[in-house]
Design a protein around this motif. Sequence first.
Motif, PDB file in Angstrom:
ATOM      1  N   ASN A  70       6.141 -18.229  -9.448  1.00 18.75           N
ATOM      2  CA  ASN A  70       6.944 -17.249 -10.168  1.00 18.75           C
ATOM      3  C   ASN A  70       7.717 -17.964 -11.257  1.00 18.75           C
ATOM      4  O   ASN A  70       8.142 -19.110 -11.069  1.00 18.75           O
ATOM      5  CB  ASN A  70       7.934 -16.539  -9.238  1.00 18.75           C
ATOM      6  CG  ASN A  70       7.250 -15.527  -8.370  1.00 18.75           C
ATOM      7  OD1 ASN A  70       6.732 -14.533  -8.859  1.00 18.75           O
ATOM      8  ND2 ASN A  70       7.200 -15.802  -7.078  1.00 18.75           N
ATOM      9  N   GLY A  71       7.908 -17.285 -12.392  1.00 17.79           N
ATOM     10  CA  GLY A  71       8.672 -17.905 -13.461  1.00 17.79           C
ATOM     11  C   GLY A  71       8.775 -17.019 -14.681  1.00 17.79           C
ATOM     12  O   GLY A  71       8.726 -15.784 -14.571  1.00 17.79           O
ATOM     13  N   PHE A  72       8.884 -17.678 -15.839  1.00 18.56           N
ATOM     14  CA  PHE A  72       9.096 -16.972 -17.096  1.00 18.56           C
ATOM     15  C   PHE A  72       8.342 -17.648 -18.236  1.00 18.56           C
ATOM     16  O   PHE A  72       8.128 -18.858 -18.210  1.00 18.56           O
ATOM     17  CB  PHE A  72      10.589 -16.953 -17.463  1.00 18.56           C
ATOM     18  CG  PHE A  72      11.422 -16.188 -16.482  1.00 18.56           C
ATOM     19  CD1 PHE A  72      11.586 -14.822 -16.603  1.00 18.56           C
ATOM     20  CD2 PHE A  72      12.035 -16.839 -15.419  1.00 18.56           C
ATOM     21  CE1 PHE A  72      12.337 -14.110 -15.682  1.00 18.56           C
ATOM     22  CE2 PHE A  72      12.788 -16.139 -14.490  1.00 18.56           C
ATOM     23  CZ  PHE A  72      12.940 -14.770 -14.632  1.00 18.56           C
ATOM     24  N   ILE A  73       7.960 -16.860 -19.211  1.00 13.63           N
ATOM     25  CA  ILE A  73       7.480 -17.335 -20.501  1.00 13.63           C
ATOM     26  C   ILE A  73       8.480 -16.806 -21.508  1.00 13.63           C
ATOM     27  O   ILE A  73       8.741 -15.603 -21.566  1.00 13.63           O
ATOM     28  CB  ILE A  73       6.063 -16.807 -20.804  1.00 13.63           C
ATOM     29  CG1 ILE A  73       5.071 -17.366 -19.775  1.00 13.63           C
ATOM     30  CG2 ILE A  73       5.640 -17.172 -22.230  1.00 13.63           C
ATOM     31  CD1 ILE A  73       3.688 -16.749 -19.857  1.00 13.63           C
ATOM     32  N   ARG A  74       9.075 -17.709 -22.282  1.00 15.94           N
ATOM     33  CA  ARG A  74      10.142 -17.293 -23.212  1.00 15.94           C
ATOM     34  C   ARG A  74      10.145 -18.176 -24.446  1.00 15.94           C
ATOM     35  O   ARG A  74       9.607 -19.283 -24.421  1.00 15.94           O
ATOM     36  CB  ARG A  74      11.484 -17.362 -22.512  1.00 15.94           C
ATOM     37  CG  ARG A  74      11.772 -18.725 -21.903  1.00 15.94           C
ATOM     38  CD  ARG A  74      13.220 -18.980 -21.764  1.00 15.94           C
ATOM     39  NE  ARG A  74      13.744 -18.816 -23.097  1.00 15.94           N
ATOM     40  CZ  ARG A  74      15.012 -18.799 -23.441  1.00 15.94           C
ATOM     41  NH1 ARG A  74      15.915 -18.977 -22.578  1.00 15.94           N
ATOM     42  NH2 ARG A  74      15.397 -18.631 -24.661  1.00 15.94           N
ATOM     43  N   PRO A  75      10.748 -17.701 -25.532  1.00 16.52           N
ATOM     44  CA  PRO A  75      10.824 -18.553 -26.734  1.00 16.52           C
ATOM     45  C   PRO A  75      11.589 -19.838 -26.444  1.00 16.52           C
ATOM     46  O   PRO A  75      12.556 -19.837 -25.693  1.00 16.52           O
ATOM     47  CB  PRO A  75      11.597 -17.697 -27.744  1.00 16.52           C
ATOM     48  CG  PRO A  75      11.478 -16.299 -27.254  1.00 16.52           C
ATOM     49  CD  PRO A  75      11.387 -16.401 -25.757  1.00 16.52           C
ATOM     50  N   ALA A  76      11.140 -20.943 -27.046  1.00 21.02           N
ATOM     51  CA  ALA A  76      11.878 -22.196 -26.923  1.00 21.02           C
ATOM     52  C   ALA A  76      13.196 -22.096 -27.686  1.00 21.02           C
ATOM     53  O   ALA A  76      14.201 -22.665 -27.283  1.00 21.02           O
ATOM     54  CB  ALA A  76      11.044 -23.357 -27.451  1.00 21.02           C
ATOM     55  N   ALA A  77      13.180 -21.369 -28.790  1.00 20.84           N
ATOM     56  CA  ALA A  77      14.374 -21.106 -29.605  1.00 20.84           C
ATOM     57  C   ALA A  77      14.105 -19.824 -30.373  1.00 20.84           C
ATOM     58  O   ALA A  77      12.962 -19.384 -30.501  1.00 20.84           O
ATOM     59  CB  ALA A  77      14.634 -22.255 -30.573  1.00 20.84           C
ATOM     60  N   MET A  78      15.158 -19.210 -30.892  1.00 21.42           N
ATOM     61  CA  MET A  78      14.988 -18.003 -31.679  1.00 21.42           C
ATOM     62  C   MET A  78      15.997 -17.991 -32.817  1.00 21.42           C
ATOM     63  O   MET A  78      17.179 -18.266 -32.608  1.00 21.42           O
ATOM     64  CB  MET A  78      15.158 -16.756 -30.814  1.00 21.42           C
ATOM     65  CG  MET A  78      14.826 -15.471 -31.568  1.00 21.42           C
ATOM     66  SD  MET A  78      15.007 -14.015 -30.546  1.00 21.42           S
ATOM     67  CE  MET A  78      13.602 -14.206 -29.483  1.00 21.42           C
ATOM     68  N   LEU A  79      15.523 -17.697 -34.018  1.00 20.97           N
ATOM     69  CA  LEU A  79      16.392 -17.599 -35.184  1.00 20.97           C
ATOM     70  C   LEU A  79      17.104 -16.250 -35.194  1.00 20.97           C
ATOM     71  O   LEU A  79      16.669 -15.300 -34.530  1.00 20.97           O
ATOM     72  CB  LEU A  79      15.564 -17.780 -36.455  1.00 20.97           C
ATOM     73  CG  LEU A  79      14.829 -19.127 -36.583  1.00 20.97           C
ATOM     74  CD1 LEU A  79      13.975 -19.146 -37.842  1.00 20.97           C
ATOM     75  CD2 LEU A  79      15.811 -20.284 -36.574  1.00 20.97           C
ATOM     76  N   PRO A  80      18.196 -16.136 -35.963  1.00 18.60           N
ATOM     77  CA  PRO A  80      18.935 -14.867 -36.000  1.00 18.60           C
ATOM     78  C   PRO A  80      18.084 -13.664 -36.405  1.00 18.60           C
ATOM     79  O   PRO A  80      18.353 -12.540 -35.975  1.00 18.60           O
ATOM     80  CB  PRO A  80      20.036 -15.133 -37.028  1.00 18.60           C
ATOM     81  CG  PRO A  80      20.247 -16.609 -36.981  1.00 18.60           C
ATOM     82  CD  PRO A  80      18.883 -17.182 -36.715  1.00 18.60           C
ATOM     83  N   ASP A  81      17.025 -13.895 -37.203  1.00 19.97           N
ATOM     84  CA  ASP A  81      16.178 -12.761 -37.600  1.00 19.97           C
ATOM     85  C   ASP A  81      15.147 -12.405 -36.534  1.00 19.97           C
ATOM     86  O   ASP A  81      14.329 -11.501 -36.707  1.00 19.97           O
ATOM     87  CB  ASP A  81      15.482 -13.037 -38.932  1.00 19.97           C
ATOM     88  CG  ASP A  81      14.428 -14.138 -38.846  1.00 19.97           C
ATOM     89  OD1 ASP A  81      14.269 -14.740 -37.768  1.00 19.97           O
ATOM     90  OD2 ASP A  81      13.768 -14.386 -39.872  1.00 19.97           O
ATOM     91  N   GLY A  82      15.155 -13.115 -35.389  1.00 18.27           N
ATOM     92  CA  GLY A  82      14.256 -12.802 -34.289  1.00 18.27           C
ATOM     93  C   GLY A  82      12.963 -13.582 -34.287  1.00 18.27           C
ATOM     94  O   GLY A  82      12.152 -13.409 -33.380  1.00 18.27           O
ATOM     95  N   THR A  83      12.741 -14.443 -35.255  1.00 20.53           N
ATOM     96  CA  THR A  83      11.507 -15.222 -35.253  1.00 20.53           C
ATOM     97  C   THR A  83      11.634 -16.441 -34.340  1.00 20.53           C
ATOM     98  O   THR A  83      12.728 -16.944 -34.096  1.00 20.53           O
ATOM     99  CB  THR A  83      11.113 -15.678 -36.675  1.00 20.53           C
ATOM    100  OG1 THR A  83      12.181 -16.459 -37.208  1.00 20.53           O
ATOM    101  CG2 THR A  83      10.836 -14.495 -37.577  1.00 20.53           C
ATOM    102  N   VAL A  84      10.501 -16.895 -33.868  1.00 20.34           N
ATOM    103  CA  VAL A  84      10.431 -18.052 -32.983  1.00 20.34           C
ATOM    104  C   VAL A  84       9.909 -19.221 -33.815  1.00 20.34           C
ATOM    105  O   VAL A  84       8.751 -19.197 -34.232  1.00 20.34           O
ATOM    106  CB  VAL A  84       9.505 -17.763 -31.784  1.00 20.34           C
ATOM    107  CG1 VAL A  84       9.361 -18.994 -30.912  1.00 20.34           C
ATOM    108  CG2 VAL A  84      10.033 -16.582 -30.977  1.00 20.34           C
ATOM    109  N   PRO A  85      10.751 -20.227 -34.102  1.00 21.88           N
ATOM    110  CA  PRO A  85      10.307 -21.343 -34.946  1.00 21.88           C
ATOM    111  C   PRO A  85       9.040 -22.005 -34.411  1.00 21.88           C
ATOM    112  O   PRO A  85       8.951 -22.320 -33.227  1.00 21.88           O
ATOM    113  CB  PRO A  85      11.494 -22.312 -34.910  1.00 21.88           C
ATOM    114  CG  PRO A  85      12.675 -21.473 -34.540  1.00 21.88           C
ATOM    115  CD  PRO A  85      12.131 -20.387 -33.652  1.00 21.88           C
ATOM    116  N   ASN A  86       8.074 -22.166 -35.285  1.00 20.20           N
ATOM    117  CA  ASN A  86       6.799 -22.830 -34.968  1.00 20.20           C
ATOM    118  C   ASN A  86       6.055 -22.188 -33.802  1.00 20.20           C
ATOM    119  O   ASN A  86       5.183 -22.802 -33.207  1.00 20.20           O
ATOM    120  CB  ASN A  86       7.011 -24.319 -34.685  1.00 20.20           C
ATOM    121  CG  ASN A  86       7.670 -25.015 -35.834  1.00 20.20           C
ATOM    122  OD1 ASN A  86       7.289 -24.829 -36.983  1.00 20.20           O
ATOM    123  ND2 ASN A  86       8.679 -25.810 -35.527  1.00 20.20           N
TER     124      ASN A  86
END
Length: 166
Positions: A70-86
């Motif tokens: 069990n776990g999660f898949i999530r963005p490593a980071a997120m910019l204020p506009d909602g994009t995920v860098p790289n």
Amino acid sequence: QRPDPNTAMIDALGPDGGVYSGKGEVTIGDRVIPYEETITLQRIPGKPVYKYSQITNHAVHKEKKMHAENGFIRPAAMLPDGTVPNNEWKFVCAQVTGLSEIGQGAISAESDWVTENTVLGGDKVVGTMREWKLSTEVIEYKVAIKRPGTETYEPHLQATLKRKSE
């Protein structure tokens, strides 16, 4: 509430996730053992995060449970506009064996995603590499493991899972 980041991961898995089932095999030394597996990915409402759960049963002795995660898949980071860098996404999971994995990797435009994961709680496995090919209809993956004192990964699991109709 953060904006929805319309990234390759969400495009690959769909806005809500899904349930995928199929067959795989585990390699332990020179033995190959077939199994049946179900992965459930459930999008957490309002967040670019998927809850991940996995269970395997022996392919011949179907009542025999083999493994669960069990776990999660999530963005490593997120910019204020909602994009995920790289398009870097994290994979975090805990296994019924007592191992925990955490790692991250970039998902490509072709929906290929490779994560190199640190493993905690194990004395026989210190790292994993998961290679995923993701889509809303099929998930294919391979898992390789790194043993203590080695720098290389050895093949361990592979499976092809198809989305179950609702």
